[in-house]
Motif scaffolding. Structure first.
Motif, PDB file in Angstrom:
ATOM      1  N   UNK A 276       0.665  -1.316  -0.237  1.00 32.07           N
ATOM      2  CA  UNK A 276      -0.217  -0.115   0.075  1.00 32.07           C
ATOM      3  C   UNK A 276       0.758   1.639   0.302  1.00 32.07           C
ATOM      4  N   UNK A 277       2.091   1.741   0.626  1.00 30.89           N
ATOM      5  CA  UNK A 277       3.063   2.271   0.762  1.00 30.89           C
ATOM      6  C   UNK A 277       3.775   2.440  -0.263  1.00 30.89           C
ATOM      7  N   UNK A 278       3.898   1.318  -0.926  1.00 29.16           N
ATOM      8  CA  UNK A 278       4.669   1.467  -2.313  1.00 29.16           C
ATOM      9  C   UNK A 278       6.143   1.422  -1.820  1.00 29.16           C
ATOM     10  N   UNK A 279       6.675   0.663  -1.102  1.00 31.27           N
ATOM     11  CA  UNK A 279       7.978   0.440  -0.450  1.00 31.27           C
ATOM     12  C   UNK A 279       9.254   0.168  -1.271  1.00 31.27           C
ATOM     13  N   UNK A 280       8.448  -0.489  -1.999  1.00 34.25           N
ATOM     14  CA  UNK A 280       9.189  -1.466  -2.914  1.00 34.25           C
ATOM     15  C   UNK A 280       8.382  -0.863  -4.266  1.00 34.25           C
ATOM     16  N   UNK A 281       8.739   0.046  -5.418  1.00 35.59           N
ATOM     17  CA  UNK A 281       7.912   0.251  -6.873  1.00 35.59           C
ATOM     18  C   UNK A 281       8.090  -1.075  -7.496  1.00 35.59           C
ATOM     19  N   UNK A 284       4.404  -5.953  -8.042  1.00 34.69           N
ATOM     20  CA  UNK A 284       2.820  -5.386  -8.242  1.00 34.69           C
ATOM     21  C   UNK A 284       1.966  -4.875  -7.266  1.00 34.69           C
ATOM     22  N   UNK A 285       1.217  -4.037  -6.769  1.00 32.30           N
ATOM     23  CA  UNK A 285       0.451  -3.687  -5.806  1.00 32.30           C
ATOM     24  C   UNK A 285      -0.402  -6.044  -5.261  1.00 32.30           C
TER      25      UNK A 285
END
Ligand SMILES: [Zn+2]
Length: 385
Positions: A276-281, A284-285
């Motif tokens: 959700x916080x896009x720690x690892x861009x 894939x969400x």
């Protein structure tokens, strides 16, 4: 009977050094694994591995998972191989191993393939479940894990152990008779005692209680059977029987079941939070993107590390209970004490590790503590009687 406590025997510098090397190797192995997971996530290489897997697997989801796990395992093995080899060299240097390099390499290969099979099945199941039930996956995965775990405990002595060692029913009537008598007094029956052909590989001695239900058994290393008196072997048998009578394997399983329930819940929380916080861009969400596998393993690894002292404390408590059971069921503690001395000598164990080492690393109380406790117990019984 002489009841003065035995003073702790000093450990030789070699024994100290050997055990220190082993501990450092264990820690280095854990650190390398941890760093690999972090690097895969932070650099986004896990996503690249996932893309290759899809490409090589013709875009088939489960084939891609298999290829991803295969590549991941190979990288992990390659990074750990120098340490594994060093550990093998150390055993040879201290003259604790009989294994030739070829046989060792063969064991390594078998271990790798076995680990790969388990990983592929388990990871495939996890992501299969995530795809079907993305909300409740962690509970279902936990239930599946528990089922597989129980199956493995049951099958380990008959299916997994024989991949690495030969075991045969114990061919010694005198000892079998003694065990039967021990068991009868305890109102229990252990279905089998087996001789574990450890001497093909190692000069160390060991004994264990394994299996569940019909596969429950005591295994005794041939290295123990060869070098210990019948009284000493009886003391070891009584200790293993103590684990059986006190249901230590069941307690261990229940602990594992509870911890993994928390572990799966935590993994789900961390995964959702991180995505959700896009720690690892590069991830894939969506949860079923198996490129997030390093994060799942990372949570399990950190949790396992934090729980290590507690799990070791439980194990040491079980060992103390099994020791107490042994003393109560053998005529005198003398053979127990001498068996402990022999084991320390033969396995190059530290009799008096530092308190921190014992607390953090050791699944068994130190030999010195075990002997001191046995003698204190015998003194107490004598003064009470
Ligand atoms: Zn034990």
């Amino acid at each position: 009977m002489d009841t003065t406590p035995t003073p702790p025997m000093a450990d030789t510098p070699e024994a100290r050094r050997y055990n220190r090397i082993k501990r450092w190797l264990g820690m280095a192995d854990a650190v390398i694994g941890f760093l690999l997971l972090v690097v895969l996530l932070v650099t986004g290489w896990t996503a690249r591995l996932r893309d290759w897997s899809y490409h090589l697997g013709g875009q088939h989801y489960f084939l891609a998972i298999f290829l991803y796990v295969l590549m991941f395992s190979l990288i992990m093995k390659a990074l750990g191989a120098p340490l594994d080899f060093y550990a093998y060299r150390v055993e040879r240097q201290y003259d604790l191993s009989n294994q030739k390099l070829r046989a060792w390499l063969w064991d390594q290969l078998k271990g790798f393939v076995l680990g790969l099979v388990f990983s592929v099945v388990f990871v495939g199941l996890i992501y299969g479940i995530i795809r079907i039930a993305p909300q409740r996956w962690w509970i279902i995965a936990w239930a599946v894990f528990v089922g597989l775990f129980l199956l493995l405990v049951q099958l380990a002595p008959v299916l997994l152990f024989p991949i690495f060692y030969k075991i045969d029913p114990l061919n010694n009537d005198e000892l079998r008779e003694r065990l039967t008598r021990l068991g009868e007094r305890a109102g229990t029956r252990v279905r089998g005692v087996y001789e574990w052909k450890l001497s093909e590989k190692s000069k160390k001695a060991n004994a264990a209680l394994m299996g569940m239900g019909r596969t429950r058994r005591i295994i005794l290393a041939d290295t123990l059977l060869q070098n210990y008196t019948d009284d000493e072997i009886e003391a070891v048998l009584a200790h293993e029987l103590g684990h059986h009578v006190r249901r230590h394997i069941l307690v261990g399983i229940l602990m594992q079941v509870g911890i993994t329930f928390f572990g799966f819940w935590l993994t789900n929380q961390v995964l959702r939070y991180a995505l959700a916080r896009d720690w690892f861009p590069s991830l894939d969400p969506r949860l079923y993107d198996f490129a997030n596998l390093p994060l799942i393993i990372l949570v399990a690894t950190v949790l396992g590390f934090l729980l290590m002292p507690a799990m070791n404390a439980l194990s040491r408590r079980h060992e103390r209970e099994a020791d107490l059971y042994a003393w109560e069921n053998i005529p005198t503690v003398g053979p127990f004490v001498s068996a402990m001395q022999k084991l320390a000598e033969q396995n190059f164990e530290e009799r008096t590790p530092s308190r921190f080492v014992e607390w953090f690393f050791e699944s068994h109380p130190s030999i010195h503590h075990r002997i001191a406790a046995a003698e204190a117990w015998a003194r107490n019984r004598q003064s009470a009687g």
